[in-house]
Design a protein around this motif. Structure first.
Motif, PDB file in Angstrom:
ATOM      1  N   LEU A 186      21.300  14.290  41.525  1.00  0.00           N
ATOM      2  CA  LEU A 186      22.332  13.951  40.551  1.00  0.00           C
ATOM      3  C   LEU A 186      23.326  15.097  40.516  1.00  0.00           C
ATOM      4  O   LEU A 186      22.940  16.259  40.407  1.00  0.00           O
ATOM      5  CB  LEU A 186      21.697  13.757  39.166  1.00  0.00           C
ATOM      6  CG  LEU A 186      22.651  13.368  38.046  1.00  0.00           C
ATOM      7  CD1 LEU A 186      23.100  11.918  38.230  1.00  0.00           C
ATOM      8  CD2 LEU A 186      21.981  13.530  36.707  1.00  0.00           C
ATOM      9  N   MET A 187      24.594  14.777  40.649  1.00  0.00           N
ATOM     10  CA  MET A 187      25.637  15.796  40.585  1.00  0.00           C
ATOM     11  C   MET A 187      26.374  15.669  39.265  1.00  0.00           C
ATOM     12  O   MET A 187      26.769  14.572  38.882  1.00  0.00           O
ATOM     13  CB  MET A 187      26.631  15.633  41.734  1.00  0.00           C
ATOM     14  CG  MET A 187      26.014  15.842  43.092  1.00  0.00           C
ATOM     15  SD  MET A 187      27.207  15.765  44.427  1.00  0.00           S
ATOM     16  CE  MET A 187      27.923  14.154  44.216  1.00  0.00           C
ATOM     17  N   ALA A 188      26.526  16.786  38.591  1.00  0.00           N
ATOM     18  CA  ALA A 188      27.304  16.802  37.354  1.00  0.00           C
ATOM     19  C   ALA A 188      28.606  17.525  37.640  1.00  0.00           C
ATOM     20  O   ALA A 188      28.616  18.619  38.203  1.00  0.00           O
ATOM     21  CB  ALA A 188      26.534  17.519  36.251  1.00  0.00           C
ATOM     22  N   THR A 189      29.701  16.914  37.281  1.00  0.00           N
ATOM     23  CA  THR A 189      31.018  17.517  37.442  1.00  0.00           C
ATOM     24  C   THR A 189      31.586  17.739  36.048  1.00  0.00           C
ATOM     25  O   THR A 189      31.640  16.809  35.243  1.00  0.00           O
ATOM     26  CB  THR A 189      31.956  16.598  38.248  1.00  0.00           C
ATOM     27  OG1 THR A 189      31.346  16.356  39.523  1.00  0.00           O
ATOM     28  CG2 THR A 189      33.317  17.230  38.428  1.00  0.00           C
ATOM     29  N   VAL A 190      31.982  18.976  35.767  1.00  0.00           N
ATOM     30  CA  VAL A 190      32.555  19.276  34.463  1.00  0.00           C
ATOM     31  C   VAL A 190      33.944  19.861  34.645  1.00  0.00           C
ATOM     32  O   VAL A 190      34.223  20.537  35.630  1.00  0.00           O
ATOM     33  CB  VAL A 190      31.681  20.264  33.648  1.00  0.00           C
ATOM     34  CG1 VAL A 190      30.317  19.672  33.370  1.00  0.00           C
ATOM     35  CG2 VAL A 190      31.557  21.601  34.323  1.00  0.00           C
ATOM     36  N   THR A 191      34.806  19.557  33.719  1.00  0.00           N
ATOM     37  CA  THR A 191      36.134  20.164  33.642  1.00  0.00           C
ATOM     38  C   THR A 191      36.212  20.827  32.280  1.00  0.00           C
ATOM     39  O   THR A 191      36.056  20.154  31.252  1.00  0.00           O
ATOM     40  CB  THR A 191      37.236  19.104  33.782  1.00  0.00           C
ATOM     41  OG1 THR A 191      37.056  18.411  35.024  1.00  0.00           O
ATOM     42  CG2 THR A 191      38.613  19.739  33.731  1.00  0.00           C
ATOM     43  N   ILE A 192      36.407  22.136  32.274  1.00  0.00           N
ATOM     44  CA  ILE A 192      36.441  22.883  31.014  1.00  0.00           C
ATOM     45  C   ILE A 192      37.743  23.655  30.926  1.00  0.00           C
ATOM     46  O   ILE A 192      38.143  24.335  31.882  1.00  0.00           O
ATOM     47  CB  ILE A 192      35.245  23.853  30.922  1.00  0.00           C
ATOM     48  CG1 ILE A 192      33.921  23.080  31.038  1.00  0.00           C
ATOM     49  CG2 ILE A 192      35.283  24.632  29.609  1.00  0.00           C
ATOM     50  CD1 ILE A 192      32.690  23.952  31.076  1.00  0.00           C
ATOM     51  N   THR A 193      38.397  23.556  29.799  1.00  0.00           N
ATOM     52  CA  THR A 193      39.592  24.346  29.531  1.00  0.00           C
ATOM     53  C   THR A 193      39.212  25.445  28.552  1.00  0.00           C
ATOM     54  O   THR A 193      38.706  25.172  27.469  1.00  0.00           O
ATOM     55  CB  THR A 193      40.706  23.468  28.911  1.00  0.00           C
ATOM     56  OG1 THR A 193      40.987  22.383  29.809  1.00  0.00           O
ATOM     57  CG2 THR A 193      41.965  24.278  28.673  1.00  0.00           C
ATOM     58  N   PHE A 194      39.430  26.692  28.980  1.00  0.00           N
ATOM     59  CA  PHE A 194      39.130  27.840  28.138  1.00  0.00           C
ATOM     60  C   PHE A 194      40.429  28.436  27.596  1.00  0.00           C
ATOM     61  O   PHE A 194      41.446  28.450  28.284  1.00  0.00           O
ATOM     62  CB  PHE A 194      38.418  28.943  28.941  1.00  0.00           C
ATOM     63  CG  PHE A 194      37.054  28.562  29.437  1.00  0.00           C
ATOM     64  CD1 PHE A 194      35.924  28.678  28.622  1.00  0.00           C
ATOM     65  CD2 PHE A 194      36.867  28.114  30.754  1.00  0.00           C
ATOM     66  CE1 PHE A 194      34.676  28.346  29.082  1.00  0.00           C
ATOM     67  CE2 PHE A 194      35.610  27.777  31.217  1.00  0.00           C
ATOM     68  CZ  PHE A 194      34.507  27.902  30.371  1.00  0.00           C
ATOM     69  N   ASN A 195      40.376  28.919  26.373  1.00  0.00           N
ATOM     70  CA  ASN A 195      41.476  29.749  25.877  1.00  0.00           C
ATOM     71  C   ASN A 195      41.391  31.102  26.567  1.00  0.00           C
ATOM     72  O   ASN A 195      40.336  31.511  27.040  1.00  0.00           O
ATOM     73  CB  ASN A 195      41.349  29.949  24.353  1.00  0.00           C
ATOM     74  CG  ASN A 195      41.653  28.672  23.589  1.00  0.00           C
ATOM     75  OD1 ASN A 195      42.588  27.953  23.914  1.00  0.00           O
ATOM     76  ND2 ASN A 195      40.850  28.377  22.585  1.00  0.00           N
ATOM     77  N   ILE A 196      42.518  31.789  26.643  1.00  0.00           N
ATOM     78  CA  ILE A 196      42.495  33.141  27.190  1.00  0.00           C
ATOM     79  C   ILE A 196      42.782  34.109  26.063  1.00  0.00           C
ATOM     80  O   ILE A 196      43.383  33.764  25.035  1.00  0.00           O
ATOM     81  CB  ILE A 196      43.512  33.321  28.348  1.00  0.00           C
ATOM     82  CG1 ILE A 196      44.919  32.953  27.912  1.00  0.00           C
ATOM     83  CG2 ILE A 196      43.100  32.508  29.539  1.00  0.00           C
ATOM     84  CD1 ILE A 196      45.963  33.272  28.966  1.00  0.00           C
ATOM     85  N   GLN A 197      42.332  35.343  26.233  1.00  0.00           N
ATOM     86  CA  GLN A 197      42.562  36.341  25.191  1.00  0.00           C
ATOM     87  C   GLN A 197      42.925  37.671  25.819  1.00  0.00           C
ATOM     88  O   GLN A 197      42.713  37.911  26.976  1.00  0.00           O
ATOM     89  CB  GLN A 197      41.324  36.470  24.307  1.00  0.00           C
ATOM     90  CG  GLN A 197      40.054  36.673  25.062  1.00  0.00           C
ATOM     91  CD  GLN A 197      38.828  36.546  24.184  1.00  0.00           C
ATOM     92  OE1 GLN A 197      38.860  35.956  23.108  1.00  0.00           O
ATOM     93  NE2 GLN A 197      37.719  37.096  24.622  1.00  0.00           N
TER      94      GLN A 197
END
Length: 197
Positions: A186-197
């Motif tokens: 099983l392949m999990a694909t995630v897209t995550i947007t992080f804030n930058i600091q």
């Protein structure tokens, strides 16, 4: 205990021994009736008749080639896969003018919540590491998550967590090898947007 099953697909083709110009010697289309001995052998090996399917794919471009067909069987007892394949292969060997082209298998599980979670956790960990590296190259810090999405799939399309999983038609999995380990991938694909600091 998790219920496992395997879906087998065997593709067969019908062809005359040598092309001849006489219409009487042209190949006849392969039919479900032609493959009944294979279906009977699979059922005799313990697969319920309702779990065996014949899919005929006619071919109209060459009068000497009678098309192909796929025999699919859902095997509820993973430990009997080798016996079912042997029964089908032996029956197919006895068919006149029809040859088996190969056998494929795809494995499924009825409850794979733990598998989905482990794949998702690994994908999130990878995304966080990549985000940290990218932020370092940019000269910024990685902040909180601003948004995320995910989906899971198999190498063959669909999800092995679905009991109706067959993979892409008509392949339906990986090439069968006697005694192979019944792995579910099983392949999990995630897209995550992080804030930058």
């Amino acid at each position: 205990m998790k219920e496992r099953c395997a879906r087998l697909s065997g593709t067969m083709a019908k062809k005359t021994a040598e092309p001849a110009p006489e219409p009487a010697l042209q190949a006849q289309q392969i039919t479900e009736a032609d493959l009944q001995p294979v279906v009977d052998a699979i059922v005799a090996a313990g697969v319920p008749a309702g779990d065996v399917e014949v899919i005929v794919t006619p071919y109209y471009g060459d009068p000497y080639y009678g098309g192909s067909a796929t025999v699919r069987a859902t095997v509820g007892n993973v430990n009997s896969v080798d016996a079912v394949v042997k029964a089908a292969t032996d029956a197919a060997a006895g068919l006149a003018a029809i040859s088996m082209q190969g056998t494929n298998v795809s494995y499924t599980v009825s409850d794979c919540a733990a598998l989905e979670r482990a794949a998702m956790e690994a994908a999130v960990k990878d995304a966080r590491e990549r985000g940290t590296n990218f932020a370092g190259v940019l000269g910024v810090g990685l902040g909180d998550v601003a948004g995320a999405s995910n989906y899971s799939s198999s190498l063959y399309g669909g999800s092995p967590c679905d009991s109706n999983f067959t993979g892409p038609y008509p392949l339906g999995g990986i090439a069968y090898a006697e005694g192979q380990t019944p792995d579910v991938q099983l392949m999990a694909t995630v897209t995550i947007t992080f804030n930058i600091q």
